[in-house]
Motif scaffolding. Structure first.
Motif, PDB file in Angstrom:
ATOM      1  N   UNK A  52       2.467  27.445  -5.653  1.00  0.00           N
ATOM      2  CA  UNK A  52       2.526  26.529  -4.348  1.00  0.00           C
ATOM      3  C   UNK A  52       3.014  25.275  -5.023  1.00  0.00           C
ATOM      4  N   UNK A  53       3.692  24.390  -4.382  1.00  0.00           N
ATOM      5  CA  UNK A  53       4.071  23.202  -4.951  1.00  0.00           C
ATOM      6  C   UNK A  53       4.492  22.169  -3.765  1.00  0.00           C
ATOM      7  N   UNK A  54       3.654  20.990  -3.462  1.00  0.00           N
ATOM      8  CA  UNK A  54       3.911  20.095  -2.472  1.00  0.00           C
ATOM      9  C   UNK A  54       3.649  18.700  -2.932  1.00  0.00           C
ATOM     10  N   UNK A  55       4.622  18.054  -3.009  1.00  0.00           N
ATOM     11  CA  UNK A  55       4.386  16.442  -3.453  1.00  0.00           C
ATOM     12  C   UNK A  55       5.017  15.478  -2.646  1.00  0.00           C
ATOM     13  N   UNK A  56       4.448  14.790  -1.659  1.00  0.00           N
ATOM     14  CA  UNK A  56       5.028  13.760  -0.688  1.00  0.00           C
ATOM     15  C   UNK A  56       4.143  12.532  -0.545  1.00  0.00           C
ATOM     16  N   UNK A  57       4.792  11.637  -0.239  1.00  0.00           N
ATOM     17  CA  UNK A  57       4.453  10.276   0.091  1.00  0.00           C
ATOM     18  C   UNK A  57       4.812   9.434   1.096  1.00  0.00           C
ATOM     19  N   UNK A  58       3.841   8.611   1.609  1.00  0.00           N
ATOM     20  CA  UNK A  58       4.228   7.491   2.489  1.00  0.00           C
ATOM     21  C   UNK A  58       4.443   8.087   3.986  1.00  0.00           C
ATOM     22  N   UNK A 112       0.701  -1.212  -0.133  1.00  0.00           N
ATOM     23  CA  UNK A 112      -0.063   0.136   0.070  1.00  0.00           C
ATOM     24  C   UNK A 112       0.756   1.296   0.020  1.00  0.00           C
ATOM     25  N   UNK A 113       0.420   2.346   0.481  1.00  0.00           N
ATOM     26  CA  UNK A 113       0.986   3.840   0.153  1.00  0.00           C
ATOM     27  C   UNK A 113       0.024   4.674   0.516  1.00  0.00           C
ATOM     28  N   UNK A 114       0.585   5.843   0.524  1.00  0.00           N
ATOM     29  CA  UNK A 114      -0.227   7.446   0.525  1.00  0.00           C
ATOM     30  C   UNK A 114       0.505   8.538  -0.140  1.00  0.00           C
ATOM     31  N   UNK A 115      -0.351   9.238  -0.688  1.00  0.00           N
ATOM     32  CA  UNK A 115       0.596  10.379  -1.309  1.00  0.00           C
ATOM     33  C   UNK A 115      -0.469  11.648  -1.175  1.00  0.00           C
ATOM     34  N   UNK A 116       0.040  12.733  -1.274  1.00  0.00           N
ATOM     35  CA  UNK A 116      -0.397  14.053  -1.009  1.00  0.00           C
ATOM     36  C   UNK A 116       0.180  14.967  -2.267  1.00  0.00           C
ATOM     37  N   UNK A 117      -0.572  15.806  -2.911  1.00  0.00           N
ATOM     38  CA  UNK A 117      -0.053  16.664  -3.875  1.00  0.00           C
ATOM     39  C   UNK A 117      -1.029  17.782  -4.059  1.00  0.00           C
ATOM     40  N   UNK A 118      -0.450  18.906  -3.901  1.00  0.00           N
ATOM     41  CA  UNK A 118      -1.117  20.123  -4.087  1.00  0.00           C
ATOM     42  C   UNK A 118      -0.271  21.172  -4.945  1.00  0.00           C
ATOM     43  N   UNK A 119      -0.587  21.749  -6.182  1.00  0.00           N
ATOM     44  CA  UNK A 119       0.296  22.421  -6.880  1.00  0.00           C
ATOM     45  C   UNK A 119      -0.586  23.673  -7.588  1.00  0.00           C
ATOM     46  N   UNK A 120      -0.220  24.766  -7.626  1.00  0.00           N
ATOM     47  CA  UNK A 120      -0.695  26.073  -8.224  1.00  0.00           C
ATOM     48  C   UNK A 120       0.258  26.401  -9.240  1.00  0.00           C
TER      49      UNK A 120
END
Length: 280
Positions: A172-178, A154-162
């Motif tokens: 704004x740019x955030x891209x992370x995981x796990x 499994x896994x998890x991700x979170x992305x928000x980008x403007x």
């Protein structure tokens, strides 16, 4: 959802308009939440369910979708050796001068025998394109976390980008995981033109043969637009804004980069003072 970087030249400066002028006009977009659960235990439980909710409008979207395998008739809560839960949640608001959203996703699965499976997903997505109709001062804040337990698929991700669709420059740019976290705070100026906001969170767990696990992800974002001469972004333009800008400019601070080209020079001073003189 993942994005493609863009890059181009700058856009000409627009003169400041009245205080009541709309800063942004949404042009298209979707926001959604979804979840899936699968709980299987040979001869006992066979749950396979999914659900989603979506909007393509620009009114506030507040949805929380939670699926639990144990809520379905196919689940044998007395004998089953598998369980699964998935969720997606979103709260978002779009106005003429701000965009805010908070999204989260979670998943967990458990198994107690070699023939059991607990599978779950949770998702929340935010996609928006909008037109900035005038030169503007902005503030943006973004926070995100992702967490996934070990020893299970499994896994998890979170992305928000403007970003500007004309220049490709990110606001704004955030891209992370796990197992990660990030936090961004920023102020600046933006030129008129089209912009994109892309964001999603996802969580997935697939537990089999006596394993168990959890995954979760979350982000919160707020961007606000002000008159270009409102240097301190308190909603009022006065001498304090001019003096604060000039102090930053004299110090060579990038906080005085009014044209956003990464260099502080006389053009920035002229750009800000023209906007200040034009009023809000």
């Amino acid at each position: 959802m993942r994005l493609i970087p863009l890059w181009a030249g700058a856009i000409p400066l627009f003169a400041a308009a009245s205080a009541q002028a709309q800063f942004i006009t949404p042009t298209e977009g979707t926001r959604s939440v979804s979840a899936t659960v699968i709980a299987k235990d040979e001869g006992i439980t066979n749950v396979n369910e999914s659900d989603s909710r979506q909007t393509s409008g620009f009114a506030a979207f507040n949805e929380s979708l939670v699926l639990k395998a144990s809520d379905f008739p196919q689940y044998d809560d007395t004998h089953s050796h598998a369980d699964a839960n998935g969720s997606g949640t979103e709260t978002s608001s779009i106005t003429g001068s701000s965009i805010s959203a908070e999204v989260s996703a979670s998943a967990n699965g458990t198994t107690q025998s070699a023939l059991s499976r607990g599978y779950a997903t949770g998702n929340a997505d935010f996609y928006l394109t909008f037109q900035l109709n005038r030169y503007a001062r902005y503030t943006v804040a973004g926070d995100a976390t992702a967490d996934t337990t070990a020893n299970v698929y499994g896994g998890s991700t979170a992305l928000v980008h403007i970003a500007s669709l004309t220049t490709g420059v990110p606001v704004l740019s955030i891209d992370i995981g796990n197992t990660d976290a990030d936090s961004v705070r920023r102020k600046g100026w933006l030129f008129p033109g089209p912009f994109t906001l892309q964001g999603d969170v996802s969580a997935l767990v697939d537990a089999k043969a006596g394993t168990a696990g959890t995954a979760s992800s979350w982000w919160k974002m707020d961007i606000r637009f002000f008159c270009p001469s409102d240097y301190d972004t308190n909603g009022t333009v006065n001498l304090a804004d001019r003096d604060a800008f000039l102090n930053a400019w004299n110090a060579g601070s990038l906080d005085a980069d009014a044209d956003g080209n990464g260099v502080v020079n006389s053009t920035d001073r002229t750009t800000f003072l023209l906007a200040y003189g034009a009023g809000c």
